[in-house]
Design an enzyme around this catalytic site. Structure first.
Site, short mmCIF file in Angstrom:
data_model
loop_
_atom_site.label_atom_id
_atom_site.label_comp_id
_atom_site.label_asym_id
_atom_site.label_seq_id
_atom_site.Cartn_x
_atom_site.Cartn_y
_atom_site.Cartn_z
N THR A 134 0.83 -1.21 0.00
CA THR A 134 0.00 0.00 0.00
C THR A 134 0.87 1.26 0.00
OG1 THR A 134 -1.46 1.30 1.44
CG2 THR A 134 -0.12 -0.34 2.53
N ASP A 135 0.34 2.33 -0.55
CA ASP A 135 1.07 3.61 -0.51
C ASP A 135 1.20 4.14 0.92
OD1 ASP A 135 -1.57 4.39 -0.07
OD2 ASP A 135 -1.59 5.98 -1.58
N GLU A 136 0.39 3.57 1.85
CA GLU A 136 0.42 4.08 3.23
C GLU A 136 1.76 3.80 3.91
OE1 GLU A 136 -3.26 3.52 5.40
OE2 GLU A 136 -4.37 3.36 3.54
N TYR A 158 -1.49 -0.38 10.95
CA TYR A 158 -1.71 -1.06 9.67
C TYR A 158 -0.52 -0.83 8.75
CZ TYR A 158 -3.28 -1.49 4.81
OH TYR A 158 -3.36 -1.80 3.47
N LYS A 162 2.35 -3.41 7.16
CA LYS A 162 2.57 -3.60 5.71
C LYS A 162 4.02 -3.24 5.33
CE LYS A 162 -0.09 -4.60 2.92
NZ LYS A 162 -0.58 -5.91 2.41
#
Ligand code: NAD
Ligand code: TYD
Length: 352
Positions: A134-136, A158, A162
């Site tokens: 994810t870009d997060e 989260y 990741k």
């Protein structure tokens, strides 16, 4: 089917996974698509009702933490490619229960890497372990865009889980020569998304005339991509990406939450034939998410130039399609929010 190439997709009963499974089952009859999913609250086999009888599709109910099961899957088929989506995926839940995110997203990914490594050891040629990230993991950005060179700076449990799984994927590439790929996509929207995420939650609440909870001032920015465009990017990267590469995926489509929610209000009112402004009255500003990332924005030029992928779905059309889908799939919504979806597995799989 002995000559088929076996592709293991984890988390295929979830939102994005179900679109990836559908695309691969339909587009690649020469592959056997193995969908491994433990069917948490977010996984629902009804998401795949239209491909479940295809001869090149097989569902395996199981947990990525179960190394024995993973080893048996790798040896039985044998697996040549992994597309790993299984994860705990909701930021708010991660703030309340970080341990579960570490277990599934970090330890689960390590187990899958170990199974791939022990099955492929000495014969890595033609194999690929592809992690859907994810870009997060890049954190929050005030100006400019995340590129593949942006330092990893996760800020929620989260995204920390990741980012950690990304590091383990790269460590297995570096330490054991495992061929790996990683892609980091922006926020997805579309059919089959669990109604705890912004867009389906808002549509569902509008339908039932419930308050629309806007975190903080609603000024946080997300870059939205239609889920089928993410699935086609995954297809392009899986087939064209070189081992060791990382790709960002995004739609160049930034919206402030409050503007997006207002647009959704207008579309839902129109579709339900309600007076203009009805849904808007439900907007309720609530306490902000702790540590709420202000803005995500992706530079997707690498995936575009290296694989030829492009997002195809215009946002207005994608949103309209998405709203229509949720309005006409109220049964699906009530199944996933009530636990009824588990009966589908019992009916369709256990007894056959
Ligand atoms: P989701 O929550 O809808 O689906 C996750 C799936 O994984 C479910 O089917 C669930 O049953 C399964 N699962 C969870 N734990 C498991 C376990 N231990 N063993 C086997 N299966 C398990 O998630 P999503 O939104 O479809 O996201 C899929 C992937 O894409 C995730 O890895 C997520 O981090 C990533 N991603 C999501 C977005 C987004 O906007 N939703 C954006 C970028 C990346
Ligand atoms: P979400 O869909 O949870 O995705 P993510 O946090 O992974 O980006 O949330 C998208 C944005 O919407 C995020 O800025 C938080 C905000 N939000 C609300 O304002 N209200 C809500 O009820 C939810 C679920 C999210």
């Amino acid at each position: 089917m002995a000559d088929k190439k076996n592709i293991l997709i984890t988390g295929g009963a979830g939102f994005i996974g179900s679109h990836v499974v559908r695309l691969f089952v339909r587009k690649y009859p020469q592959y056997r698509v193995l969908n491994l999913d433990s069917l948490t609250y977010a996984g629902n086999l009804e998401n795949l009702h239209d491909v479940e009888h295809e001869p090149n599709y097989k569902f395996i109910k199981g947990n990525i933490l179960d190394l024995e099961l993973l080893n048996s899957i790798f040896s039985e088929y044998p697996v040549q490619g992994v597309i790993h989506l299984a994860a705990e995926s909701h930021v708010d839940r991660s703030i309340h229960n970080p341990d579960e995110f570490a277990m599934t997203n970090i330890i689960g990914t390590i187990r899958l890497l170990k199974a791939a490594h022990s099955a492929w050891h000495g014969k890595m040629n033609g194999k690929m372990f592809y992690h859907i990230s994810t870009d997060e993991v890049y954190g929050s950005i005030n100006d400019g865009y995340f590129t593949e060179e942006t330092p990893i700076d996760p800020r929620s449990p989260y995204s920390a889980s990741k980012a950690s799984s990304d590091h383990f994927v790269q460590a297995f590439g570096n330490s054991y020569g495992l061929p790996t790929l990683i892609s980091r996509c922006s926020n997805n929207y579309g059919p089959y998304q669990f109604p705890e995420k912004l867009i389906p939650l808002m549509i569902n609440n509008m339908v039932h005339s419930k308050p629309l909870p806007v975190y903080g001032k609603g000024e946080n920015v997300r870059d939205w991509l239609f889920v089928e465009d993410h699935a086609s990017a995954i297809d392009a990267i899986f087939h064209k990406g070189k081992a060791g590469e990382v790709f960002n995926i995004g739609g160049n489509n930034e919206w402030k939450n409050i503007d997006l929610i207002k647009l959704l209000c207008t579309i839902v009112d129109q579709k339900l034939g309600r007076e203009e402004g009805t849904a808007m009255k439900l907007i309720t500003y609530v306490t902000d998410r702790p540590g709420h990332d202000l803005r995500y924005a992706i530079d997707a030029s690498k995936v575009i130039s290296e694989t030829g992928w492009r997002p195809e779905t215009d946002f207005a059309q994608g949103l309209e399609k998405t709203v229509s889908w949720y309005l006409s799939n109220q049964d699906w919504l009530s199944h996933v929010t009530s636990g009824e979806y588990l009966k589908y597995y019992d009916k369709m799989y256990v007894n056959r």
